[in-house]
Design a protein around this motif. Structure first.
Motif, mmCIF file in Angstrom:
data_model
loop_
_atom_site.group_PDB
_atom_site.id
_atom_site.type_symbol
_atom_site.label_atom_id
_atom_site.label_comp_id
_atom_site.label_asym_id
_atom_site.label_seq_id
_atom_site.Cartn_x
_atom_site.Cartn_y
_atom_site.Cartn_z
ATOM 1 N N PRO A 18 33.242 -51.705 16.068
ATOM 2 C CA PRO A 18 33.167 -51.261 14.679
ATOM 3 C C PRO A 18 34.165 -50.147 14.350
ATOM 4 C CG PRO A 18 30.955 -51.511 15.581
ATOM 5 C CD PRO A 18 31.904 -51.667 16.718
ATOM 6 N N VAL A 19 34.366 -49.229 15.282
ATOM 7 C CA VAL A 19 35.310 -48.140 15.030
ATOM 8 C C VAL A 19 36.721 -48.692 14.865
ATOM 9 C CG1 VAL A 19 36.383 -46.064 15.970
ATOM 10 C CG2 VAL A 19 33.921 -46.377 16.181
ATOM 11 N N SER A 20 37.107 -49.648 15.716
ATOM 12 C CA SER A 20 38.437 -50.259 15.598
ATOM 13 C C SER A 20 38.601 -50.973 14.266
ATOM 14 C CB SER A 20 38.669 -51.243 16.751
ATOM 15 O OG SER A 20 38.676 -50.576 17.988
ATOM 16 N N SER A 21 37.550 -51.624 13.798
ATOM 17 C CA SER A 21 37.615 -52.309 12.504
ATOM 18 C C SER A 21 37.818 -51.311 11.369
ATOM 19 C CB SER A 21 36.334 -53.114 12.268
ATOM 20 O OG SER A 21 36.188 -54.132 13.240
ATOM 21 N N LEU A 22 37.150 -50.158 11.441
ATOM 22 C CA LEU A 22 37.303 -49.140 10.418
ATOM 23 C C LEU A 22 38.718 -48.549 10.446
ATOM 24 C CD1 LEU A 22 33.857 -47.338 10.770
ATOM 25 C CD2 LEU A 22 34.624 -48.713 8.825
ATOM 26 N N VAL A 23 39.270 -48.381 11.639
ATOM 27 C CA VAL A 23 40.646 -47.881 11.754
ATOM 28 C C VAL A 23 41.619 -48.871 11.135
ATOM 29 C CG1 VAL A 23 42.504 -47.312 13.361
ATOM 30 C CG2 VAL A 23 40.193 -46.445 13.775
ATOM 31 N N THR A 24 41.409 -50.160 11.387
ATOM 32 C CA THR A 24 42.265 -51.193 10.801
ATOM 33 C C THR A 24 42.202 -51.162 9.278
ATOM 34 O OG1 THR A 24 41.983 -52.610 12.742
ATOM 35 C CG2 THR A 24 42.735 -53.666 10.715
ATOM 36 N N LEU A 25 40.991 -50.996 8.737
ATOM 37 C CA LEU A 25 40.819 -50.901 7.291
ATOM 38 C C LEU A 25 41.548 -49.682 6.749
ATOM 39 C CD1 LEU A 25 39.480 -51.636 4.568
ATOM 40 C CD2 LEU A 25 37.473 -50.329 5.323
ATOM 41 N N LEU A 58 41.156 -39.280 10.743
ATOM 42 C CA LEU A 58 41.409 -40.144 9.595
ATOM 43 C C LEU A 58 40.262 -39.944 8.617
ATOM 44 C CD1 LEU A 58 42.323 -43.444 11.513
ATOM 45 C CD2 LEU A 58 43.847 -41.574 10.862
ATOM 46 N N ALA A 59 40.574 -39.699 7.366
ATOM 47 C CA ALA A 59 39.535 -39.462 6.358
ATOM 48 C C ALA A 59 39.864 -40.227 5.094
ATOM 49 C CB ALA A 59 39.413 -37.971 6.061
ATOM 50 N N TYR A 76 37.362 -39.978 14.093
ATOM 51 C CA TYR A 76 37.854 -38.901 14.940
ATOM 52 C C TYR A 76 38.371 -39.477 16.260
ATOM 53 C CZ TYR A 76 35.299 -36.199 11.523
ATOM 54 O OH TYR A 76 34.836 -35.676 10.334
ATOM 55 N N ASP A 77 39.680 -39.296 16.492
ATOM 56 C CA ASP A 77 40.329 -39.772 17.725
ATOM 57 C C ASP A 77 40.093 -41.254 17.979
ATOM 58 O OD1 ASP A 77 41.516 -37.385 18.278
ATOM 59 O OD2 ASP A 77 40.034 -36.737 19.746
ATOM 60 N N ARG A 78 39.822 -42.002 16.918
ATOM 61 C CA ARG A 78 39.605 -43.451 17.015
ATOM 62 C C ARG A 78 38.473 -43.801 17.979
ATOM 63 N NH1 ARG A 78 45.051 -46.428 15.319
ATOM 64 N NH2 ARG A 78 45.903 -44.733 14.059
ATOM 65 N N ARG A 79 37.559 -42.840 18.169
ATOM 66 C CA ARG A 79 36.410 -43.064 19.048
ATOM 67 C C ARG A 79 35.088 -42.944 18.303
ATOM 68 N NH1 ARG A 79 39.126 -39.235 22.609
ATOM 69 N NH2 ARG A 79 37.564 -37.721 21.925
ATOM 70 N N THR A 80 35.042 -42.045 17.336
ATOM 71 C CA THR A 80 33.813 -41.771 16.591
ATOM 72 C C THR A 80 34.079 -41.931 15.102
ATOM 73 O OG1 THR A 80 33.112 -40.176 18.272
ATOM 74 C CG2 THR A 80 32.024 -40.064 16.124
ATOM 75 N N ALA A 81 33.186 -42.638 14.412
ATOM 76 C CA ALA A 81 33.340 -42.842 12.966
ATOM 77 C C ALA A 81 32.049 -42.470 12.254
ATOM 78 C CB ALA A 81 33.711 -44.293 12.663
ATOM 79 N N LEU A 82 32.189 -41.964 11.050
ATOM 80 C CA LEU A 82 31.034 -41.678 10.196
ATOM 81 C C LEU A 82 31.223 -42.391 8.863
ATOM 82 C CD1 LEU A 82 31.627 -38.705 11.849
ATOM 83 C CD2 LEU A 82 29.395 -38.317 10.826
ATOM 84 N N ILE A 99 28.959 -43.753 14.309
ATOM 85 C CA ILE A 99 29.205 -44.950 15.117
ATOM 86 C C ILE A 99 30.143 -44.600 16.266
ATOM 87 C CG2 ILE A 99 30.039 -47.330 15.078
ATOM 88 C CD1 ILE A 99 29.663 -47.211 11.999
ATOM 89 N N GLU A 100 29.775 -45.029 17.466
ATOM 90 C CA GLU A 100 30.624 -44.803 18.632
ATOM 91 C C GLU A 100 30.884 -46.086 19.413
ATOM 92 O OE1 GLU A 100 28.667 -41.578 20.683
ATOM 93 O OE2 GLU A 100 29.933 -40.127 19.632
ATOM 94 N N GLU A 101 30.568 -47.227 18.819
ATOM 95 C CA GLU A 101 30.897 -48.517 19.416
ATOM 96 C C GLU A 101 32.362 -48.817 19.130
ATOM 97 O OE1 GLU A 101 29.518 -50.628 21.308
ATOM 98 O OE2 GLU A 101 27.407 -50.061 21.380
#
Length: 337
Positions: free
Chosen positions: A246-253, A149-150, A220-226, A241-243
Motif C-alpha cells: 500500500p505504501v508503494s501504491s501511495l508513492v506512485t500516486l 512526501l506530503a 515518510y522515507d517511503r516506509r510509513t504512510a498516513l 500504514i506500514e505495509e
C-alpha cells in the motif's frame, strides 16, 4: 568514573593516556609514550594509530603532536551526540525490531476464532483522535532520514495545525531531509497557509500546486504512510500504514500528481495590498535593503540578532520571496520601501 576522563567522548583509557602524553610532550616519539600507559609498546602503537586516524594526533612515528584540545573535544562530543541521537531514534520506535522478530515466528497454521495475528497489528494502525494523529506525524517526521512526501488539500491545513506542521517541516529541512509538498488549488486556503508554504519553500522545501487534489497523503522515507480514515472528514482520524504494498501504491500516486503539478513559484503572487508589514517589519525591511550585515541591521533596529533574523524570515514569507534580493525587489514593487 571521574568526570574529567575522556571516556564519555569515546576514548579508551589507553588512548586517553597516549593523547595526554603528547599534550605534555609535543614532538615526542610514539615509542616514548609507553611511559604513559601500562600496556606494552605494541598496544601504545595501536592506540596512537587509532588516534591519528581520528585526527587527534598528527606527525610521524618519530615526531608526534597532539591536536588542539578545543578542536578534539568539540569533534568527539559531536560524534557522540550523533551516535546517541541515532540510538535514541531506534529506541523511540522499536517497531522495526519487533517486525523482524515476528518474521522469525512460524505463521499460524489455522485462522483463530476472531483472533488477530500479533505480527499484523503493527502494519496498520487507526488513530481516531487528532491529537494522536499529530503525535504520530511528529514521530514519523522525527525518524525520517531521507524524504517526506506530503499531499495536503487546502481544507486539511487547518485541522492539521499549519504552525505545527510548519515548525515540523523546518526541523526536518535543517536535518537535511528532502521535503516535497503538494497542495490543492480548488478549495479556499486559510489566511496563513500561503505564507507558511512560502516559508517552507524559502528553507529548501519543494512545493507544487495540484489541480483537483482531494486526498491527504503523508509518506515518510517511503516506509510509513498516513491517510485519513474518511477522505471528506479528517477529524475522524487517520490510518498509519506500514505495509510495503500500500505504501508503494501511495508513492506512485504522489509521483503521478507531482509530475502534473505546477511549482508554487509559478503561481500568481498575491495582489499588492492584501497584506502589509507592521511598523517593526518596515524598519527591518528598510535595513535589510541597506545594511551590509545582519549584525549592523540588528544594532540599528535596537534588537537582538536572533530577533532581527526572525523578522527577516517573516518578511521573506510575507513577500513570497526566495532570497533577500528578491524580497527587496518585491517590496519596492509594492511601495513598502
Amino acid at each position: 568514573m571521574g568526570s574529567h576522563t575522556m571516556s564519555p567522548l569515546g576514548l579508551s583509557s589507553t588512548e586517553e593516556a597516549v593523547y595526554r602524553f603528547f599534550l605534555r610532550n609535543p614532538g615526542a616519539a610514539v615509542r616514548d609514550a609507553r611511559t604513559a600507559s601500562p600496556v606494552d609498546e605494541e598496544g601504545v602503537h595501536r592506540a596512537a594509530e587509532r588516534l591519528r586516524d581520528r585526527g587527534l594526533l598528527h606527525g610521524s612515528e618519530v615526531r608526534t603532536w597532539a591536536t588542539d584540545p578545543g578542536v578534539v573535544v568539540a569533534r568527539l562530543a559531536e560524534e557522540q551526540l550523533d551516535a546517541a541521537y541515532r540510538t535514541l531514534r531506534r529506541l523511540a520506535d522499536p517497531r522495526p525490531i519487533l517486525r523482524s522478530l515476528w518474521r522469525d515466528v512460524p505463521a499460524p497454521s489455522f485462522a483463530g476464532g476472531g483472533g488477530v495475528y500479533a505480527g499484523s497489528a503493527i502494519a496498520l494502525d487507526r488513530l481516531e483522535d487528532l491529537g494522536q494523529a499529530l503525535a504520530r506525524i511528529d514521530r514519523a517526521a522525527f525518524h525520517a532520514d531521507a524524504e517526506i512526501l506530503a499531499a495536503v488539500p487546502n481544507r486539511a491545513l487547518v485541522p492539521l495545525g499549519t504552525a505545527h506542521t510548519l515548525s515540523l517541516g523546518l526541523r526536518c529541512l535543517r536535518r537535511g531531509v528532502r521535503v516535497r509538498t503538494l497542495v490543492g488549488s480548488d478549495a479556499p486556503t486559510p489566511p496563513t497557509g500561503p505564507d507558511h508554504l512560502r516559508r517552507l519553500r524559502s528553507h529548501g522545501a519543494e512545493v507544487r500546486v495540484a489541480e483537483g487534489l482531494s486526498e491527504l497523503v503523508l509518506v515518510y522515507d517511503r516506509r510509513t504512510a498516513l491517510v485519513p480514515v474518511d477522505a471528506h472528514d479528517i477529524d475522524r482520524g487517520v490510518l498509519c500504514i506500514e505495509e510495503s504494498g500500500p505504501v508503494s501504491s501511495l508513492v506512485t500516486l504522489f509521483e503521478r500528481l507531482w509530475a502534473a503539478a505546477t511549482d508554487l513559484a509559478d503561481r500568481p503572487a498575491p495582489k499588492p495590498g492584501t497584506d502589509s508589514p507592521t511598523g517593526t517589519q518596515r524598519t527591518v525591511l528598510l535595513l535589510m535593503c541597506t545594511a551590509t550585515k545582519d549584525e549592523a541591521g540588528a544594532r540599528a533596529a535596537g534588537m537582538s540578532l536572533r530577533t532581527y533574523r526572525r523578522h527577516v524570515s517573516d518578511l521573506l514569507a510575507l513577500l513570497g520571496a526566495c532570497s533577500r534580493a528578491q524580497a527587496a525587489l518585491l517590496a519596492r514593487e509594492r511601495g513598502w520601501v
